[in-house]
Motif scaffolding. Structure first.
Motif, PDB file in Angstrom:
ATOM      1  N   THR A 290      26.505 -12.263  -4.025  1.00 57.33           N
ATOM      2  CA  THR A 290      26.336 -11.665  -3.068  1.00 57.33           C
ATOM      3  C   THR A 290      25.236 -12.013  -2.049  1.00 57.33           C
ATOM      4  O   THR A 290      25.404 -13.421  -2.742  1.00 57.33           O
ATOM      5  CB  THR A 290      25.394 -10.160  -2.935  1.00 57.33           C
ATOM      6  N   ALA A 291      25.378 -12.119  -0.374  1.00 54.65           N
ATOM      7  CA  ALA A 291      24.500 -13.229   0.347  1.00 54.65           C
ATOM      8  C   ALA A 291      23.336 -13.427   0.007  1.00 54.65           C
ATOM      9  O   ALA A 291      22.604 -13.994  -0.189  1.00 54.65           O
ATOM     10  CB  ALA A 291      24.261 -12.583   1.364  1.00 54.65           C
ATOM     11  N   GLU A 292      22.653 -11.692  -0.943  1.00 53.83           N
ATOM     12  CA  GLU A 292      20.663 -12.063  -1.577  1.00 53.83           C
ATOM     13  C   GLU A 292      21.403 -12.182  -2.949  1.00 53.83           C
ATOM     14  O   GLU A 292      20.079 -13.587  -3.265  1.00 53.83           O
ATOM     15  CB  GLU A 292      20.238 -10.183  -1.960  1.00 53.83           C
ATOM     16  N   ALA A 293      22.215 -12.679  -3.716  1.00 52.07           N
ATOM     17  CA  ALA A 293      22.199 -13.123  -4.722  1.00 52.07           C
ATOM     18  C   ALA A 293      22.240 -15.137  -4.942  1.00 52.07           C
ATOM     19  O   ALA A 293      20.963 -15.500  -5.224  1.00 52.07           O
ATOM     20  CB  ALA A 293      23.415 -12.800  -6.001  1.00 52.07           C
TER      21      ALA A 293
ATOM     22  N   ALA B 193      21.693 -16.001  -1.799  1.00 48.48           N
ATOM     23  CA  ALA B 193      19.991 -17.178  -1.193  1.00 48.48           C
ATOM     24  C   ALA B 193      18.692 -17.070  -2.575  1.00 48.48           C
ATOM     25  O   ALA B 193      18.129 -17.912  -2.462  1.00 48.48           O
ATOM     26  CB  ALA B 193      19.203 -15.827  -0.069  1.00 48.48           C
ATOM     27  N   SER B 194      19.222 -16.818  -3.431  1.00 45.01           N
ATOM     28  CA  SER B 194      18.254 -16.140  -4.404  1.00 45.01           C
ATOM     29  C   SER B 194      17.570 -17.315  -5.205  1.00 45.01           C
ATOM     30  O   SER B 194      16.696 -18.044  -5.511  1.00 45.01           O
ATOM     31  CB  SER B 194      17.652 -14.629  -5.024  1.00 45.01           C
TER      32      SER B 194
ATOM     33  N   SER C 288      29.853 -14.013   2.557  1.00 50.51           N
ATOM     34  CA  SER C 288      28.677 -14.194   1.774  1.00 50.51           C
ATOM     35  C   SER C 288      27.997 -14.986   2.268  1.00 50.51           C
ATOM     36  O   SER C 288      25.866 -15.169   1.845  1.00 50.51           O
ATOM     37  CB  SER C 288      29.160 -13.687   0.342  1.00 50.51           C
TER      38      SER C 288
ATOM     39  N   ALA D 205      23.820 -15.316   3.646  1.00 60.35           N
ATOM     40  CA  ALA D 205      22.711 -16.181   2.957  1.00 60.35           C
ATOM     41  C   ALA D 205      22.239 -16.791   3.534  1.00 60.35           C
ATOM     42  O   ALA D 205      21.006 -16.762   3.271  1.00 60.35           O
ATOM     43  CB  ALA D 205      23.549 -16.413   1.494  1.00 60.35           C
TER      44      ALA D 205
ATOM     45  N   LEU E 204      18.571 -15.743   4.890  1.00 64.27           N
ATOM     46  CA  LEU E 204      18.299 -14.948   3.897  1.00 64.27           C
ATOM     47  C   LEU E 204      17.625 -15.948   2.957  1.00 64.27           C
ATOM     48  O   LEU E 204      16.196 -16.083   2.911  1.00 64.27           O
ATOM     49  CB  LEU E 204      18.803 -13.862   2.990  1.00 64.27           C
TER      50      LEU E 204
ATOM     51  N   LYS F  83      14.269 -17.190   5.017  1.00 62.76           N
ATOM     52  CA  LYS F  83      13.357 -16.404   5.147  1.00 62.76           C
ATOM     53  C   LYS F  83      12.641 -16.685   4.053  1.00 62.76           C
ATOM     54  O   LYS F  83      11.419 -15.648   4.155  1.00 62.76           O
ATOM     55  CB  LYS F  83      13.195 -14.411   5.629  1.00 62.76           C
ATOM     56  N   LEU F  84      12.915 -16.672   2.891  1.00 61.81           N
ATOM     57  CA  LEU F  84      12.601 -16.618   1.777  1.00 61.81           C
ATOM     58  C   LEU F  84      12.060 -18.027   0.941  1.00 61.81           C
ATOM     59  O   LEU F  84      10.502 -18.027   0.510  1.00 61.81           O
ATOM     60  CB  LEU F  84      14.005 -16.601   0.323  1.00 61.81           C
TER      61      LEU F  84
END
Length: 86
Positions: free
Chosen positions: A16-19, A21-22, A47, A51, A54, A57-58
């Motif tokens: 996922t995009a969140e994964a 980016a993290s 994705s 990402a 995100l 931002k992170l």
């Protein structure tokens, strides 16, 4: 300009995009590259394009001023390959 491999991580599904980016944030922070991180190249997968905002931002919370609008580059070889197959 130099290139160096800074991470080779096992990226388990779901991608996922969140994964993504993290994981990228983790690699950047672990190597203390927040203020040195210049650009990122990727394909146009949804994705990936989701990402990068995100990630931006992170990284802000780690003191980085990284604009994905200016510093995310679509891989031209991948784009040419997609065009050739179309």
């Amino acid at each position: 300009m130099h290139r160096q491999l800074i991470g080779f991580e096992n990226f388990l599904p779901p991608h996922t995009a969140e994964a993504a980016a993290s994981l990228l944030r983790q690699i950047i922070v672990k190597n203390q590259l927040q203020r040195k991180f210049m650009g990122l190249t990727g394909d146009s997968a949804s994705s990936n394009t989701a990402a990068v905002p995100l990630l931006s931002k992170l990284l802000e919370s780690h003191g980085a001023n990284w604009s994905y609008l200016e510093k995310y580059f679509h891989c031209s070889a991948h784009v040419f390959n997609l065009v050739a197959h179309a």
